[in-house]
Design a protein around this motif. Structure first.
Motif, short mmCIF file in Angstrom:
data_model
loop_
_atom_site.label_atom_id
_atom_site.label_comp_id
_atom_site.label_asym_id
_atom_site.label_seq_id
_atom_site.Cartn_x
_atom_site.Cartn_y
_atom_site.Cartn_z
N PRO A 1 -16.38 10.23 13.27
CA PRO A 1 -15.08 10.45 13.90
C PRO A 1 -14.03 10.82 12.87
N SER A 2 -13.16 11.75 13.21
CA SER A 2 -12.10 12.16 12.30
C SER A 2 -11.04 11.07 12.23
N PRO A 3 -10.56 10.77 11.01
CA PRO A 3 -9.51 9.75 10.91
C PRO A 3 -8.23 10.26 11.55
N SER A 4 -7.43 9.33 12.09
CA SER A 4 -6.17 9.73 12.70
C SER A 4 -5.15 10.01 11.61
N LYS A 5 -4.05 10.64 11.99
CA LYS A 5 -3.00 10.93 11.02
C LYS A 5 -2.29 9.65 10.60
N THR A 6 -1.81 9.65 9.38
CA THR A 6 -0.92 8.59 8.93
C THR A 6 0.34 8.63 9.79
N GLN A 7 0.87 7.46 10.11
CA GLN A 7 2.07 7.40 10.96
C GLN A 7 3.13 6.54 10.29
N LEU A 8 4.32 7.11 10.10
CA LEU A 8 5.45 6.38 9.55
C LEU A 8 6.44 6.11 10.67
N ASN B 1 5.75 -5.97 9.28
CA ASN B 1 7.00 -6.00 8.53
C ASN B 1 7.99 -7.00 9.14
N LEU B 2 7.45 -8.08 9.70
CA LEU B 2 8.26 -9.16 10.25
C LEU B 2 9.22 -8.67 11.34
N ASN B 3 8.68 -7.76 12.17
CA ASN B 3 9.44 -7.16 13.28
C ASN B 3 10.63 -6.33 12.80
N ARG B 4 10.44 -5.71 11.63
CA ARG B 4 11.45 -4.79 11.10
C ARG B 4 10.79 -3.44 10.88
N ALA B 5 11.61 -2.46 10.53
CA ALA B 5 11.10 -1.14 10.19
C ALA B 5 11.56 -0.83 8.76
N PRO B 6 10.77 -0.03 8.01
CA PRO B 6 9.66 0.80 8.48
C PRO B 6 8.32 0.09 8.43
N VAL B 7 7.36 0.70 9.12
CA VAL B 7 5.95 0.36 8.93
C VAL B 7 5.18 1.66 8.79
N LEU B 8 4.09 1.57 8.07
CA LEU B 8 3.19 2.71 7.90
C LEU B 8 1.84 2.34 8.47
N VAL B 9 1.31 3.20 9.33
CA VAL B 9 -0.05 3.03 9.84
C VAL B 9 -0.91 4.06 9.12
N THR B 10 -1.86 3.59 8.32
CA THR B 10 -2.68 4.51 7.54
C THR B 10 -3.68 5.23 8.44
N GLY C 1 3.82 -3.02 5.81
CA GLY C 1 5.26 -3.22 5.90
C GLY C 1 5.91 -3.16 4.53
N GLN C 2 7.22 -3.35 4.47
CA GLN C 2 8.04 -3.31 3.27
C GLN C 2 8.09 -1.89 2.68
N SER C 3 9.27 -1.31 2.69
CA SER C 3 9.42 0.10 2.31
C SER C 3 8.92 0.39 0.90
N ARG C 4 9.20 -0.49 -0.05
CA ARG C 4 8.78 -0.20 -1.42
C ARG C 4 7.29 -0.37 -1.61
N ALA C 5 6.70 -1.29 -0.86
CA ALA C 5 5.24 -1.41 -0.90
C ALA C 5 4.60 -0.15 -0.33
N ILE C 6 5.21 0.39 0.73
CA ILE C 6 4.70 1.63 1.32
C ILE C 6 4.85 2.78 0.33
N GLU C 7 6.00 2.85 -0.34
CA GLU C 7 6.23 3.90 -1.33
C GLU C 7 5.18 3.86 -2.42
N ARG C 8 4.90 2.68 -2.93
CA ARG C 8 3.92 2.56 -4.01
C ARG C 8 2.50 2.88 -3.52
N TYR C 9 2.19 2.45 -2.33
CA TYR C 9 0.87 2.77 -1.76
C TYR C 9 0.69 4.28 -1.68
N LEU C 10 1.70 4.97 -1.13
CA LEU C 10 1.61 6.42 -0.99
C LEU C 10 1.51 7.10 -2.35
N CYS C 11 2.30 6.63 -3.31
CA CYS C 11 2.28 7.26 -4.63
C CYS C 11 0.95 7.05 -5.35
#
Length: 252
Positions: A26-33, A85-94, A101-111
């Motif tokens: 199965p093809s992976p789904s798109k990343t969702q921000l 993300n403790l009911n906050r935004a943003p969240v990233l679905v890989t 959760g956590q914007s800077r954690a998401i930034e570092r993951y993506l980088c």
């Protein structure tokens, strides 16, 4: 009898092997921000994704400008999709379905995923260090207390704002400029000779700030030759230019 049994087992295994070999995974789904329809805490993530060139779903919770509330955000909380993300935004679905959760954690993951964290553990640490220096600047601005959401009269906030842009910010930027310059990297880059997370964060701090702050930020950073070269290099990157020119127009 035994031969017939072995033949049947062999035939069954062969059929299963062929089926497994020819089945398309199965093809992976798109990343969702997922974030509000503003730049805010998710814009650096969006710029990193733009630099990567990887398609993704940019899910935006619309904000009622009068009530300054978002029903789609409330619905997302109720559905449980923001729990990471403790009911906050943003969240990233890989693409594999993992929710972060956590914007800077998401930034570092993506980088790290897209190769914007350097070529060694030392370079990664240097990039992280510079990004944290920039975070200190944002935190200091918030603690200064002159934003539209801060307490105090407009006159009091104007005094604090002037202090920030004429004294505090130039001093902080000068220190970061010296620190980055001491690393001896190629001109236009924070670390090494390739665009990194640190470069994007510097660009966001100097070039992608609120429109009302652009002129004052430029004045505060006028002597920061190293930082300005980095910010200009990111600003002129074709993928960043395309994103900035075509991104949705938002209230801030």
């Amino acid at each position: 009898m035994k031969l017939s049994l072995y033949s049947t087992l062999f035939a069954t295994l062969t059929i299963h092997t062929i089926a497994l070999a020819t089945t398309t995974p199965p093809s992976p789904s798109k990343t969702q921000l997922k974030y509000f329809d503003i730049r805010g805490a998710a814009e650096t993530c969006r710029v990193i994704l733009a630099l990567s060139g990887e398609p993704y779903e940019d899910t935006r919770y619309q904000i009622d400008p009068k009530a300054f509330k978002s029903q789609s955000f409330e619905d997302a909380k109720s559905s449980g999709e923001l729990v990471a993300n403790l009911n906050r935004a943003p969240v990233l679905v890989t693409s594999t379905g993992q929710v972060l959760g956590q914007s800077r954690a998401i930034e570092r993951y993506l980088c790290k995923k897209f190769g914007f964290m350097g070529q060694s553990a030392e370079e990664e640490a240097m990039i992280d260090c510079i990004a944290e220096h920039c975070r200190d600047v944002k935190d200091a601005a918030r603690y200064k207390g002159f934003s539209k959401f801060a307490k105090g009269t407009e006159e009091e906030k104007e005094v604090l704002r002037k202090e920030w842009f004429t004294s505090d910010l130039p001093t902080l930027l000068g220190k970061i400029n010296d620190a980055v310059g001491a690393a001896g990297s190629t001109k236009g880059y924070s670390v090494g000779d390739a665009v990194s997370y640190a470069d994007v964060v510097i660009w966001a701090m100097l070039r992608d700030c609120y429109e009302a702050d652009v002129e004052d930020t430029n004045a505060a950073s006028k002597d920061c030759d190293v930082l300005n070269a980095i910010a200009d290099n990111v600003a002129n990157h074709p993928k960043v230019k395309e994103w900035v020119e075509n991104r949705p127009v938002t209230m801030f």
